[in-house]
Design a protein around this motif. Structure first.
Motif, PDB file in Angstrom:
ATOM      1  N   SER A  45      33.810  40.285   6.480  1.00 43.76           N
ATOM      2  CA  SER A  45      32.298  39.921   7.044  1.00 43.76           C
ATOM      3  C   SER A  45      32.649  39.769   8.662  1.00 43.76           C
ATOM      4  O   SER A  45      31.459  39.499   8.874  1.00 43.76           O
ATOM      5  N   ILE A  46      33.594  38.746   8.641  1.00 38.22           N
ATOM      6  CA  ILE A  46      33.677  38.120   9.943  1.00 38.22           C
ATOM      7  C   ILE A  46      33.727  39.286  11.685  1.00 38.22           C
ATOM      8  O   ILE A  46      32.933  39.235  12.711  1.00 38.22           O
ATOM      9  N   LEU A  47      34.184  40.606  10.815  1.00 37.97           N
ATOM     10  CA  LEU A  47      34.094  41.442  11.708  1.00 37.97           C
ATOM     11  C   LEU A  47      32.227  41.942  12.175  1.00 37.97           C
ATOM     12  O   LEU A  47      32.832  42.718  13.225  1.00 37.97           O
ATOM     13  N   LEU A  48      31.414  41.553  11.665  1.00 42.21           N
ATOM     14  CA  LEU A  48      30.204  41.787  12.374  1.00 42.21           C
ATOM     15  C   LEU A  48      30.293  41.338  13.814  1.00 42.21           C
ATOM     16  O   LEU A  48      29.513  41.635  14.133  1.00 42.21           O
ATOM     17  N   LEU A  49      30.915  39.764  13.543  1.00 38.32           N
ATOM     18  CA  LEU A  49      31.026  39.213  15.293  1.00 38.32           C
ATOM     19  C   LEU A  49      31.824  40.103  16.474  1.00 38.32           C
ATOM     20  O   LEU A  49      32.780  40.738  16.172  1.00 38.32           O
ATOM     21  N   ARG A  50      31.157  40.389  17.263  1.00 37.51           N
ATOM     22  CA  ARG A  50      31.679  41.661  18.556  1.00 37.51           C
ATOM     23  C   ARG A  50      32.896  40.852  19.672  1.00 37.51           C
ATOM     24  O   ARG A  50      32.279  40.464  20.415  1.00 37.51           O
ATOM     25  N   ARG A  51      33.970  40.261  19.322  1.00 32.56           N
ATOM     26  CA  ARG A  51      34.604  39.527  20.178  1.00 32.56           C
ATOM     27  C   ARG A  51      35.734  39.576  19.911  1.00 32.56           C
ATOM     28  O   ARG A  51      36.412  40.200  18.375  1.00 32.56           O
ATOM     29  N   LEU A  52      36.304  40.151  21.002  1.00 30.61           N
ATOM     30  CA  LEU A  52      37.952  40.161  20.520  1.00 30.61           C
ATOM     31  C   LEU A  52      38.930  39.261  20.022  1.00 30.61           C
ATOM     32  O   LEU A  52      39.482  39.157  19.573  1.00 30.61           O
ATOM     33  N   LEU A  53      38.373  37.520  20.397  1.00 30.30           N
ATOM     34  CA  LEU A  53      39.253  36.665  19.530  1.00 30.30           C
ATOM     35  C   LEU A  53      39.015  36.877  17.851  1.00 30.30           C
ATOM     36  O   LEU A  53      39.403  36.647  17.163  1.00 30.30           O
ATOM     37  N   ILE A  54      37.381  37.674  17.518  1.00 34.33           N
ATOM     38  CA  ILE A  54      37.870  38.102  16.354  1.00 34.33           C
ATOM     39  C   ILE A  54      38.769  38.730  15.511  1.00 34.33           C
ATOM     40  O   ILE A  54      39.547  39.214  14.810  1.00 34.33           O
ATOM     41  N   VAL A  55      39.353  40.029  16.587  1.00 33.94           N
ATOM     42  CA  VAL A  55      39.568  40.912  16.623  1.00 33.94           C
ATOM     43  C   VAL A  55      40.959  40.743  16.069  1.00 33.94           C
ATOM     44  O   VAL A  55      42.101  40.392  15.642  1.00 33.94           O
ATOM     45  N   ARG A  56      41.531  39.591  17.301  1.00 40.97           N
ATOM     46  CA  ARG A  56      43.268  39.011  17.093  1.00 40.97           C
ATOM     47  C   ARG A  56      43.205  37.825  16.102  1.00 40.97           C
ATOM     48  O   ARG A  56      44.742  38.030  15.442  1.00 40.97           O
ATOM     49  N   PHE A  57      42.085  37.201  15.085  1.00 43.38           N
ATOM     50  CA  PHE A  57      41.923  36.623  14.549  1.00 43.38           C
ATOM     51  C   PHE A  57      42.958  37.445  12.879  1.00 43.38           C
ATOM     52  O   PHE A  57      43.083  36.742  11.469  1.00 43.38           O
ATOM     53  N   VAL A  58      41.653  38.367  12.978  1.00 39.93           N
ATOM     54  CA  VAL A  58      41.652  39.654  12.007  1.00 39.93           C
ATOM     55  C   VAL A  58      43.285  40.324  11.182  1.00 39.93           C
ATOM     56  O   VAL A  58      43.837  40.391  10.550  1.00 39.93           O
ATOM     57  N   GLN A  59      44.036  40.477  13.063  1.00 38.12           N
ATOM     58  CA  GLN A  59      45.378  40.904  13.179  1.00 38.12           C
ATOM     59  C   GLN A  59      46.177  40.218  12.744  1.00 38.12           C
ATOM     60  O   GLN A  59      47.218  40.040  11.778  1.00 38.12           O
ATOM     61  N   PHE A  60      45.602  38.998  13.185  1.00 35.87           N
ATOM     62  CA  PHE A  60      46.758  37.726  12.504  1.00 35.87           C
ATOM     63  C   PHE A  60      46.690  37.677  11.029  1.00 35.87           C
ATOM     64  O   PHE A  60      47.702  37.318  10.166  1.00 35.87           O
ATOM     65  N   CYS A  61      45.378  37.511  10.840  1.00 37.28           N
ATOM     66  CA  CYS A  61      44.892  37.554   9.445  1.00 37.28           C
ATOM     67  C   CYS A  61      45.890  38.533   7.892  1.00 37.28           C
ATOM     68  O   CYS A  61      46.392  38.417   7.084  1.00 37.28           O
ATOM     69  N   LEU A  62      45.541  39.580   8.833  1.00 28.50           N
ATOM     70  CA  LEU A  62      46.661  40.854   8.023  1.00 28.50           C
ATOM     71  C   LEU A  62      48.021  40.726   7.981  1.00 28.50           C
ATOM     72  O   LEU A  62      48.194  41.505   7.126  1.00 28.50           O
ATOM     73  N   GLY A  63      49.208  40.050   9.106  1.00 31.03           N
ATOM     74  CA  GLY A  63      49.942  39.947   9.695  1.00 31.03           C
ATOM     75  C   GLY A  63      50.191  38.988   8.193  1.00 31.03           C
ATOM     76  O   GLY A  63      51.153  39.125   7.729  1.00 31.03           O
ATOM     77  N   VAL A  64      49.364  38.092   7.797  1.00 35.40           N
ATOM     78  CA  VAL A  64      49.508  37.172   7.380  1.00 35.40           C
ATOM     79  C   VAL A  64      49.941  37.551   5.635  1.00 35.40           C
ATOM     80  O   VAL A  64      50.468  37.424   4.901  1.00 35.40           O
ATOM     81  N   ILE A  65      49.241  38.232   5.135  1.00 31.76           N
ATOM     82  CA  ILE A  65      48.424  39.609   3.942  1.00 31.76           C
ATOM     83  C   ILE A  65      49.812  40.269   3.848  1.00 31.76           C
ATOM     84  O   ILE A  65      50.561  39.367   2.936  1.00 31.76           O
ATOM     85  N   ALA A  66      50.253  39.932   5.229  1.00 28.44           N
ATOM     86  CA  ALA A  66      51.620  41.506   4.695  1.00 28.44           C
ATOM     87  C   ALA A  66      52.716  40.684   4.230  1.00 28.44           C
ATOM     88  O   ALA A  66      53.760  41.319   3.481  1.00 28.44           O
TER      89      ALA A  66
END
Length: 124
Positions: A45-66
């Motif tokens: 749900s954090i993706l509802l915020l339209r910010r570049l920082l959110i995109v980079r945070f989600v990409q980092f989280c996906l790396g941690v998930i992997a």
């Protein structure tokens, strides 16, 4: 009112990202860890915020998930080898999950999502 006509296609483009979070959440739910499950359930749900920082945070989280999936795969592989069970199919499936998770971080490279999250603009 949202004037961006590409809102629904953006949701479809983000589906792999959401599924990556939910897959790991389902894994934790299987073992009864409700706290982590609920956190992973609502995290997209954090993706509802339209910010570049959110995109980079989600990409980092996906790396941690992997990386988490890699650790889980190693533990499962170790257990199967000790028990003398077949491990090849499990390794292929888990490898697919890891690749899917890593590729879902690339969803933000799509031009529609780049525009939606203003990825090409600098951090001001």
């Amino acid at each position: 009112m949202n004037t961006d006509k590409g809102y629904l296609p953006n949701l479809v483009l983000l589906l792999p990202v959401v599924l990556s979070f939910w897959l790991l959440g389902a894994h934790y739910l299987r073992f009864g860890n409700m706290t982590v499950f609920l956190l992973l359930l609502v995290s997209p749900s954090i993706l509802l915020l339209r910010r570049l920082l959110i995109v980079r945070f989600v990409q980092f989280c996906l790396g941690v998930i992997a990386v988490t999936w890699m650790q889980i795969t190693y533990q499962m592989l170790e257990m199967r080898l000790m028990m003398g069970d077949d491990w090849m199919r499990m390794a292929l499936i888990m490898g697919g999950v890891i690749i899917f998770t890593l590729l879902s971080a690339c969803c933000f490279l799509h031009p529609k999502l780049e525009r939606y999250y203003s990825v090409n603009q600098s951090l001001r």
